[in-house]
Design a protein around this motif. Structure first.
Motif, short mmCIF file in Angstrom:
data_model
loop_
_atom_site.label_atom_id
_atom_site.label_comp_id
_atom_site.label_asym_id
_atom_site.label_seq_id
_atom_site.Cartn_x
_atom_site.Cartn_y
_atom_site.Cartn_z
N GLY A 275 0.71 -1.44 -0.06
CA GLY A 275 -0.11 0.02 -0.16
C GLY A 275 1.04 1.25 0.15
O GLY A 275 0.20 2.36 0.41
N ASP B 187 -0.97 3.92 -2.10
CA ASP B 187 -2.02 4.48 -1.67
C ASP B 187 -1.84 5.37 -0.59
O ASP B 187 -2.56 6.49 -0.22
CB ASP B 187 -2.95 3.27 -1.07
CG ASP B 187 -3.55 2.64 -2.42
OD1 ASP B 187 -3.73 2.97 -3.25
OD2 ASP B 187 -3.73 1.26 -1.93
N PRO C 125 0.35 8.93 -2.80
CA PRO C 125 -0.22 8.83 -4.31
C PRO C 125 0.59 9.50 -5.25
O PRO C 125 0.30 9.31 -6.38
CB PRO C 125 -1.68 9.60 -3.90
CG PRO C 125 -1.62 10.09 -2.72
CD PRO C 125 -0.84 9.56 -1.98
N LYS D 39 -6.18 -0.54 -3.75
CA LYS D 39 -7.49 0.11 -4.54
C LYS D 39 -7.78 0.04 -5.76
O LYS D 39 -8.88 0.06 -6.42
CB LYS D 39 -7.55 1.62 -4.18
CG LYS D 39 -7.58 2.01 -2.59
CD LYS D 39 -7.55 3.55 -2.42
CE LYS D 39 -7.68 4.03 -0.88
NZ LYS D 39 -7.23 5.36 -0.65
#
Length: 376
Positions: free
Chosen positions: A241, A244, A247, A282
């Protein structure tokens, strides 16, 4: 020194070289290493003879192009004027990303000290007005990734320098990059909108990339193993991640090859689809790759049937993920005029200069140099 000034007229950047290796002249780097490590660690020992490398002609030319050694007897890549002549004027690179290397130490504090020295040395011997009068050199903020808080402070120290274009790390230290310990580096990089590049390194034997069945024996299997190290870091960045959490983070993998990314994207996407409810990320893994990660072209591996390479370029959408690189002054040097011919025509401008300008926030024009080779 005689003052050297750039021409007032400017020309469009048409070739960005993402992997060029400057080398300090004998005795120069030591003055920039902070104490106590200069006296305690570096001065008592001979530096530079421990490299784990059996490349062709290493005993004679240290795996460098034989014509890149300057006439003063110093090492290849140590003379800014010779590099300017060969790489900028003759080969046609318009901007070169400098990536200095140092043999790593086993102690994080010592690695941090040598990176501090490399940054001072770049600023004073390559990015100064005398050696960068032509505005072609861009430096790397070298940091010790195994010491993240020191690394973040070093990024803060150099982030405002007009010719520092990226942050340079190594991939060998454990754990993988998805571990939260590295957050200070990603935070500093995104705060200052700097790309983080990773160049393959050669470390102590027990710190080399470890395939499942043990250490490699020779340089040739070692070089193949390096792609596996990059595979691990790509998966860690995505599945843990990091993108995420950050970004706007941009990663460049330098000299780790790139053909492997196509089957890896397929495999990651398949696993993601099968276990989507268990995975916290995501988007599809391949989408993270195409938005956040780039790869340098050298080494350009290709099969006997080069049409197969062209198909692979199309499938991986190479215009989104590749950056041209030469690896000057090594014997594996890829001349931009040769490399561009191996790219799909529609991707040539993106790979040769557009992606580089975007990735490193480079100017779109540079001062004219009379007699410079032009790749396009």
């Amino acid at each position: 020194m005689n003052e050297r000034k750039p021409a007032a007229e400017r020309i469009a950047v048409r070739c960005v070289d993402s992997d060029v290796h400057p080398v300090p002249k004998s005795g120069v780097l030591a003055q920039y290493i902070p104490e106590p490590w200069r006296s305690k660690y570096f001065l008592p020992r001979k530096i530079g003879e421990q490299i784990y490398y059996d490349a062709p002609d290493y005993a004679h030319a240290y795996a460098m192009r034989v014509d890149t050694f300057p006439p003063d007897g110093e090492f290849a890549g140590s003379d800014p004027d010779l590099m300017f002549k060969q790489l900028i004027m003759e080969a046609g690179a318009d901007i070169a990303i400098l990536e200095p290397a140092a043999y790593p130490a086993r102690f994080p504090e010592v690695n941090h000290a040598i990176n501090v020295a490399l940054n001072e040395w770049q600023a004073n011997h390559w990015l100064d007005s005398h050696n960068n009068w032509h505005e072609r050199w861009r430096g790397s903020i070298c940091v010790a990734i195994e010491s993240p808080h020191d690394a973040a402070r070093e990024i803060e120290r150099w982030a405002g320098h007009p010719y520092m274009a990226q942050i340079l790390i190594k991939a060998e230290p454990r754990p993988a990059w998805g571990d939260p310990k590295y957050n200070p580096i990603w935070e500093a990089a995104t705060k200052h909108n700097l790309t983080v590049s990773c160049h393959l390194s050669r470390s102590h034997h027990e710190e080399l990339p470890i395939p499942p069945v043990g250490f490699p024996s020779y340089n040739h299997d070692f070089m193949v193993t390096y792609s596996l190290l990059a595979v691990n870091q790509v998966m860690s960045l995505i599945f843990d991640g990091v993108f995420d959490r950050y970004p706007t983070l941009r990663i460049v993998l330098v000299e780790h090859a790139f053909n492997w990314i196509l089957p890896l994207m397929w495999r990651m996407d398949a696993i993601y689809e099968a276990r989507k409810s268990w995975v916290d990320i995501k988007r599809k893994p391949s989408e993270y790759v195409k938005e956040h990660i780039k790869f340098t072209t050298q080494p350009l591996d290709y099969p006997e049937d080069k049409t197969e390479l062209m198909r692979a370029f199309e499938w991986m959408e190479c215009e989104k993920i590749l950056l041209y690189s030469s690896d000057y002054p090594h014997w594996t040097f890829d001349d931009p005029r040769w490399l561009v011919k191996h790219l799909p025509e529609h991707a040539r401008e993106a790979v040769m200069f557009r992606n580089g300008i975007e990735t490193y926030h480079l100017p779109e024009t540079v001062p004219v140099l009379e007699g410079q080779t032009r790749v396009f």
